[in-house]
Write an enzyme that holds these catalytic residues in place. Structure first.
Site, PDB file in Angstrom:
ATOM      1  N   ASP A  68     -22.764  42.393 -94.380  1.00  0.00           N
ATOM      2  CA  ASP A  68     -22.584  43.603 -93.565  1.00  0.00           C
ATOM      3  C   ASP A  68     -21.604  44.564 -94.223  1.00  0.00           C
ATOM      4  O   ASP A  68     -21.849  45.756 -94.320  1.00  0.00           O
ATOM      5  CB  ASP A  68     -22.145  43.253 -92.128  1.00  0.00           C
ATOM      6  CG  ASP A  68     -20.915  42.340 -92.077  1.00  0.00           C
ATOM      7  OD1 ASP A  68     -20.460  41.843 -93.134  1.00  0.00           O
ATOM      8  OD2 ASP A  68     -20.403  42.117 -90.963  1.00  0.00           O
ATOM      9  N   ASP A  81     -14.990  44.307 -97.904  1.00  0.00           N
ATOM     10  CA  ASP A  81     -13.681  44.899 -97.634  1.00  0.00           C
ATOM     11  C   ASP A  81     -12.758  44.484 -98.794  1.00  0.00           C
ATOM     12  O   ASP A  81     -12.722  45.143 -99.821  1.00  0.00           O
ATOM     13  CB  ASP A  81     -13.252  44.372 -96.260  1.00  0.00           C
ATOM     14  CG  ASP A  81     -11.935  44.909 -95.775  1.00  0.00           C
ATOM     15  OD1 ASP A  81     -11.591  46.026 -96.121  1.00  0.00           O
ATOM     16  OD2 ASP A  81     -11.240  44.198 -95.024  1.00  0.00           O
ATOM     17  N   ARG A 126     -21.024  43.879 -81.452  1.00  0.00           N
ATOM     18  CA  ARG A 126     -22.099  43.625 -82.435  1.00  0.00           C
ATOM     19  C   ARG A 126     -23.427  44.213 -81.982  1.00  0.00           C
ATOM     20  O   ARG A 126     -24.298  44.500 -82.785  1.00  0.00           O
ATOM     21  CB  ARG A 126     -22.296  42.118 -82.640  1.00  0.00           C
ATOM     22  CG  ARG A 126     -21.117  41.401 -83.258  1.00  0.00           C
ATOM     23  CD  ARG A 126     -21.557  40.011 -83.716  1.00  0.00           C
ATOM     24  NE  ARG A 126     -20.438  39.112 -83.984  1.00  0.00           N
ATOM     25  CZ  ARG A 126     -19.805  39.030 -85.143  1.00  0.00           C
ATOM     26  NH1 ARG A 126     -20.137  39.818 -86.133  1.00  0.00           N
ATOM     27  NH2 ARG A 126     -18.811  38.175 -85.306  1.00  0.00           N
TER      28      ARG A 126
HETATM   29  P1  IMP Z   1     -13.681  40.663 -97.090  1.00  0.00           P
HETATM   30  O1  IMP Z   1     -13.724  39.192 -97.373  1.00  0.00           O
HETATM   31  O2  IMP Z   1     -12.266  41.161 -96.938  1.00  0.00           O
HETATM   32  O3  IMP Z   1     -14.471  41.503 -98.055  1.00  0.00           O
HETATM   33  O4  IMP Z   1     -14.249  40.877 -95.655  1.00  0.00           O
HETATM   34  C1  IMP Z   1     -15.552  40.757 -95.408  1.00  0.00           C
HETATM   35  C2  IMP Z   1     -15.821  40.316 -93.987  1.00  0.00           C
HETATM   36  O5  IMP Z   1     -14.844  40.767 -93.047  1.00  0.00           O
HETATM   37  C3  IMP Z   1     -17.102  40.951 -93.607  1.00  0.00           C
HETATM   38  O6  IMP Z   1     -18.149  40.041 -93.811  1.00  0.00           O
HETATM   39  C4  IMP Z   1     -16.923  41.300 -92.161  1.00  0.00           C
HETATM   40  O7  IMP Z   1     -17.451  40.261 -91.370  1.00  0.00           O
HETATM   41  C5  IMP Z   1     -15.437  41.414 -91.949  1.00  0.00           C
HETATM   42  N1  IMP Z   1     -14.992  42.833 -91.923  1.00  0.00           N
HETATM   43  C6  IMP Z   1     -14.415  43.527 -92.934  1.00  0.00           C
HETATM   44  N2  IMP Z   1     -14.138  44.797 -92.573  1.00  0.00           N
HETATM   45  C7  IMP Z   1     -14.588  44.924 -91.299  1.00  0.00           C
HETATM   46  C8  IMP Z   1     -14.611  46.027 -90.359  1.00  0.00           C
HETATM   47  O8  IMP Z   1     -14.179  47.175 -90.622  1.00  0.00           O
HETATM   48  N3  IMP Z   1     -15.157  45.747 -89.148  1.00  0.00           N
HETATM   49  C9  IMP Z   1     -15.666  44.519 -88.815  1.00  0.00           C
HETATM   50  N4  IMP Z   1     -15.658  43.472 -89.656  1.00  0.00           N
HETATM   51  C10 IMP Z   1     -15.125  43.663 -90.886  1.00  0.00           C
HETATM   52 MG    MG Z   2     -19.389  39.278 -92.670  1.00  0.00          MG
END
Ligand code: IMP
Ligand code: MG
Length: 181
Positions: A105, A108, A170
């Site tokens: 999705d 980040d 969601r």
């Molecule tokens: P990462 O591991 O920091 O890249 O985060 C990825 C996961 O964190 C994604 O798969 C999302 O489920 C969740 N996530 C990151 N940013 C957001 C946001 O702005 N809203 C909701 N979920 C987020």
């Molecule tokens: Mg995710």
């Protein structure tokens, strides 16, 4: 697009990406994938929970033979990443010699995708790429190539279209951004 302010639990959010914009961008991503993976029978791996809507809408626009399965990973707590990525449900099928496209999705910090890619690469797929609906380039900590990106967005928390705030939101068709104030 008319800006709508909504409340999810204790926070206010404002309309950011409309359902129409999301669907047209997904159609463009699917077109590219249909051409790139012709004759390769790709196996899509959706990352639950967040990617369930993206995976569903993208797959309906894939016109070449393909398969889909899911893994479940978690890292977020409220509106912040915990930094600790855990895989809650793994893969039942073999991915050896398969062309894999991970469906996420949002990327980040990139920690979730770095772990997923690392785990899957160990099982010798023929190829391994990432398709993410959203990407926050300002937050990235891991250097992971993202082959297909729907929208680059600023470093603000978003909710809707599969993405949650504390488990909620969601179900929203559009994507909303956290409102400052
Ligand atoms: P990462 O591991 O920091 O890249 O985060 C990825 C996961 O964190 C994604 O798969 C999302 O489920 C969740 N996530 C990151 N940013 C957001 C946001 O702005 N809203 C909701 N979920 C987020
Ligand atoms: Mg995710």
């Amino acid at each position: 697009m008319e800006k709508e302010i909504i409340k999810v639990r204790d926070k206010k959010f404002v309309t950011y990406l409309s359902s129409d914009d999301i669907q047209s961008q997904i159609a463009r991503m699917a077109d590219t994938i249909n051409v790139a993976y012709e004759g390769k029978n790709p196996l899509f791996i959706g990352v639950l929970n967040g990617a369930f809507m993206f995976a569903s809408d993208l797959l309906q626009k894939i016109t070449i033979p393909c398969e889909i399965t899911f893994v479940k990973m978690t890292s977020y707590e409220g509106i912040n990443t915990s930094g600790n990525v855990r895989q809650l449900v793994g893969l039942a099928e073999s991915i050896e010699d398969r062309h894999i496209i991970i469906l996420e999705d949002i990327v980040d910090t990139g920690l979730t995708m770095a772990k997923a890619k690392n785990d899957l690469a160990a099982q010798n797929p023929a190829s391994l790429e990432i398709a993410t609906l959203l990407f926050k380039p300002d937050c990235i900590k891991e250097d992971i190539p993202l082959r297909y990106v729907g929208f680059e967005i600023p470093d603000k928390f978003v909710v809707g279209y599969g993405l949650d705030y504390d488990g909620h939101g969601r179900n929203l068709q559009d994507i909303y951004q956290l409102k400052d104030d």
